[in-house]
Design a protein around this motif. Structure first.
Motif, PDB file in Angstrom:
ATOM      1  N   ARG A 193      15.094  -7.861   3.820  1.00 48.44           N
ATOM      2  CA  ARG A 193      16.168  -8.765   4.216  1.00 48.44           C
ATOM      3  C   ARG A 193      17.315  -8.023   4.895  1.00 48.44           C
ATOM      4  O   ARG A 193      17.803  -8.423   5.953  1.00 48.44           O
ATOM      5  N   ALA A 194      17.770  -6.921   4.276  1.00 49.01           N
ATOM      6  CA  ALA A 194      18.931  -6.204   4.819  1.00 49.01           C
ATOM      7  C   ALA A 194      18.633  -5.647   6.202  1.00 49.01           C
ATOM      8  O   ALA A 194      19.468  -5.742   7.115  1.00 49.01           O
ATOM      9  N   ALA A 195      17.441  -5.059   6.380  1.00 44.92           N
ATOM     10  CA  ALA A 195      17.080  -4.497   7.678  1.00 44.92           C
ATOM     11  C   ALA A 195      16.979  -5.581   8.740  1.00 44.92           C
ATOM     12  O   ALA A 195      17.409  -5.397   9.887  1.00 44.92           O
ATOM     13  N   ALA A 196      16.407  -6.738   8.369  1.00 44.29           N
ATOM     14  CA  ALA A 196      16.267  -7.833   9.334  1.00 44.29           C
ATOM     15  C   ALA A 196      17.636  -8.363   9.737  1.00 44.29           C
ATOM     16  O   ALA A 196      17.883  -8.647  10.921  1.00 44.29           O
ATOM     17  N   ARG A 197      18.527  -8.498   8.769  1.00 43.24           N
ATOM     18  CA  ARG A 197      19.871  -8.997   9.095  1.00 43.24           C
ATOM     19  C   ARG A 197      20.619  -8.003   9.985  1.00 43.24           C
ATOM     20  O   ARG A 197      21.326  -8.407  10.910  1.00 43.24           O
ATOM     21  N   SER A 198      20.452  -6.731   9.706  1.00 41.42           N
ATOM     22  CA  SER A 198      21.100  -5.727  10.540  1.00 41.42           C
ATOM     23  C   SER A 198      20.578  -5.800  11.972  1.00 41.42           C
ATOM     24  O   SER A 198      21.345  -5.734  12.933  1.00 41.42           O
ATOM     25  N   ALA A 199      19.253  -5.955  12.122  1.00 37.63           N
ATOM     26  CA  ALA A 199      18.647  -6.015  13.457  1.00 37.63           C
ATOM     27  C   ALA A 199      19.112  -7.239  14.231  1.00 37.63           C
ATOM     28  O   ALA A 199      19.226  -7.197  15.463  1.00 37.63           O
ATOM     29  N   LEU A 200      19.403  -8.321  13.525  1.00 37.35           N
ATOM     30  CA  LEU A 200      19.829  -9.559  14.183  1.00 37.35           C
ATOM     31  C   LEU A 200      21.345  -9.725  14.217  1.00 37.35           C
ATOM     32  O   LEU A 200      21.851 -10.732  14.707  1.00 37.35           O
ATOM     33  N   GLY A 201      22.062  -8.745  13.693  1.00 40.36           N
ATOM     34  CA  GLY A 201      23.519  -8.805  13.711  1.00 40.36           C
ATOM     35  C   GLY A 201      24.093  -9.847  12.777  1.00 40.36           C
ATOM     36  O   GLY A 201      25.156 -10.430  13.059  1.00 40.36           O
ATOM     37  N   LEU A 202      23.429 -10.090  11.654  1.00 43.12           N
ATOM     38  CA  LEU A 202      23.859 -11.089  10.684  1.00 43.12           C
ATOM     39  C   LEU A 202      24.465 -10.405   9.470  1.00 43.12           C
ATOM     40  O   LEU A 202      23.884  -9.459   8.934  1.00 43.12           O
TER      41      LEU A 202
ATOM     42  N   HIS B   3       9.240 -12.990  12.507  1.00 39.52           N
ATOM     43  CA  HIS B   3       9.193 -12.340  11.196  1.00 39.52           C
ATOM     44  C   HIS B   3      10.562 -11.808  10.797  1.00 39.52           C
ATOM     45  O   HIS B   3      10.944 -11.883   9.616  1.00 39.52           O
ATOM     46  N   GLU B   4      11.312 -11.303  11.742  1.00 41.01           N
ATOM     47  CA  GLU B   4      12.677 -10.857  11.431  1.00 41.01           C
ATOM     48  C   GLU B   4      13.538 -12.047  11.022  1.00 41.01           C
ATOM     49  O   GLU B   4      14.356 -11.952  10.092  1.00 41.01           O
ATOM     50  N   ALA B   5      13.356 -13.163  11.713  1.00 41.11           N
ATOM     51  CA  ALA B   5      14.133 -14.361  11.373  1.00 41.11           C
ATOM     52  C   ALA B   5      13.805 -14.837   9.965  1.00 41.11           C
ATOM     53  O   ALA B   5      14.703 -15.213   9.194  1.00 41.11           O
ATOM     54  N   LEU B   6      12.523 -14.825   9.603  1.00 39.12           N
ATOM     55  CA  LEU B   6      12.130 -15.268   8.273  1.00 39.12           C
ATOM     56  C   LEU B   6      12.599 -14.297   7.199  1.00 39.12           C
ATOM     57  O   LEU B   6      12.994 -14.712   6.101  1.00 39.12           O
ATOM     58  N   ALA B   7      12.557 -13.005   7.492  1.00 40.61           N
ATOM     59  CA  ALA B   7      13.031 -12.021   6.523  1.00 40.61           C
ATOM     60  C   ALA B   7      14.541 -12.129   6.320  1.00 40.61           C
ATOM     61  O   ALA B   7      15.048 -11.908   5.220  1.00 40.61           O
ATOM     62  N   ALA B   8      15.260 -12.491   7.366  1.00 42.75           N
ATOM     63  CA  ALA B   8      16.723 -12.523   7.312  1.00 42.75           C
ATOM     64  C   ALA B   8      17.278 -13.806   6.714  1.00 42.75           C
ATOM     65  O   ALA B   8      18.381 -13.814   6.174  1.00 42.75           O
TER      66      ALA B   8
END
Length: 382
Positions: A178-187, A261-266
């Motif tokens: 979750r944390a990595a996905a949010r970081s990648a998406l700027g959330l 997948h990044e969206a779902l993880a985030a």
């Protein structure tokens, strides 16, 4: 070149089929580094040396969308040309990946000509169109099943089948990044994020996305701090952007190219079209509201063929309504927003569904590439 390594033909339709076929090819290449593969596919398959004679996009139509019937002639012509080429080149086996409306007819022709035929991703005979079992018997030598209850259904009908698990369960980590996905998406870590996944077909974008955006607008009025992320699949951005401009209003919405997948993880919650993506959301342990909408004639025909009360894979596998389904006339902004609010207001319910989905993940994680490769090797006598 190692001449003992097989030559395989594959056909995958849509982004989900390309993803599954790519994971399968990865396992096959580990056993047979000089494997040759060709047919119809996409970028995930090409990563493993697949020679795409036609792009998978051409098969990305709904099997009963009456508004798309004019494309059938083109598909029949392509299938005939592909069959002619395969009969001339005679690969060691043909693997049809999902897309049964296209693949079963092709497989029947190839099997009659003595080419071994394998179908990866069982047609959903347990959900609808059960009489298709007779067509499958005539078309395939072996079915590679993603779900544990499927092989018995085929074996009762005299069709060889093997449970191989679901490759997405191997590809998606058990612990959600979750944390990595949010970081990648700027959330921000503390933000409440809802992912909107309307599907990858153009008809799905037209029929479903306006309701998802309308629900997002209603939710924003109640919770102005909400963040939304919308993965846009390849080939439909031209439809998505005008709809976002028309319906998004004051929504804090980020449209991204792919990266579902990044969206779902985030995300904390997803509003999602019924299909393979719902299983991906379950493997990411995400609460969801499943929805679908289509041309009314298509809906009447499909509704009449259904054998069970669920359409979403998470509910089918759980044999119950673990997550809500809002279909056709119920696919409205108001109903979607209300169902989303119920998730957001119930942390205990969210935790319960995460536990159910973790159990499902363990059940489906079977090292699918190895199991499928072992089964294919036996079929080929290697």
């Amino acid at each position: 070149m190692n001449t003992t390594d097989p030559r395989l033909a594959l056909v995958a339709g849509e982004a989900s089929g390309d993803l599954l076929a790519g994971l399968l090819l990865g396992g096959l290449k580990q056993r047979w580094p000089d494997l040759q593969s060709a047919g119809i596919g996409g970028p995930q398959m090409k990563r493993h040396g697949f020679d795409a004679w036609w792009p998978y996009d051409l098969l990305a139509v709904h099997g009963y969308s009456f508004e798309l019937l004019w494309r059938l002639r083109r598909l029949f012509k392509m299938r005939a040309e592909l069959g002619d080429r395969l009969l001339k080149e005679r690969p060691d086996a043909f693997i049809g990946v999902d897309a049964p409306d296209f693949n079963l007819g092709l497989e029947t022709r190839l099997k009659k000509a003595g080419i071994k035929t394998i179908h990866f991703v069982s047609p959903s005979i347990w959900a609808w169109r059960g009489n298709r079992i007779h067509k499958i018997r005539a078309a395939v030598d072996h079915v590679l099943c993603l779900f544990p209850f499927e092989p018995e259904l085929y074996q009762r009908a005299g069709i060889a089948a093997t449970y191989v698990g679901h490759p997405l369960a191997d590809a998606i980590p058990m612990e959600v990044p979750r944390a990595a996905a949010r970081s990648a998406l700027g959330l921000a870590d503390e933000a409440t994020v809802i992912a909107l996944l309307p599907g990858s077909r153009r008809s799905e974008i037209r029929y479903i996305l306006p309701s998802l955006l309308g629900a997002a607008a209603l939710l924003t009025k109640q919770r102005p701090a909400l963040k939304f992320v919308l993965p846009a699949m390849r080939g439909v951005r031209d439809l998505i952007d005008p709809l976002v401009a028309k319906f998004a209003g004051q929504i804090d919405l980020q449209v991204i190219d792919g990266r579902s997948h990044e969206a779902l993880a985030a995300c904390d919650l997803t509003l999602i079209a019924s299909g393979t993506a719902t299983l991906e959301a379950a493997l990411f342990k995400r609460p969801m509201v499943i929805t679908y909408n289509m041309h009314w004639l298509s809906w009447l025909r499909m509704k009449g063929m259904a054998y069970q009360p669920w359409v979403g894979l998470p509910n089918i596998l759980a044999r119950g309504f673990v997550v809500p389904e809002l279909l056709q006339d119920s696919c409205t902004p108001e109903a979607l927003a209300q169902a989303a609010e119920q998730w957001l207001d119930s942390p205990a319910r969210c935790e319960g569904v995460r536990q159910r989905f973790t159990e499902l993940h363990h059940l489906l994680r079977q090292d699918t590439a190895r199991r499928a490769t072992d089964a294919i090797a036996q079929i080929l006598g290697r």
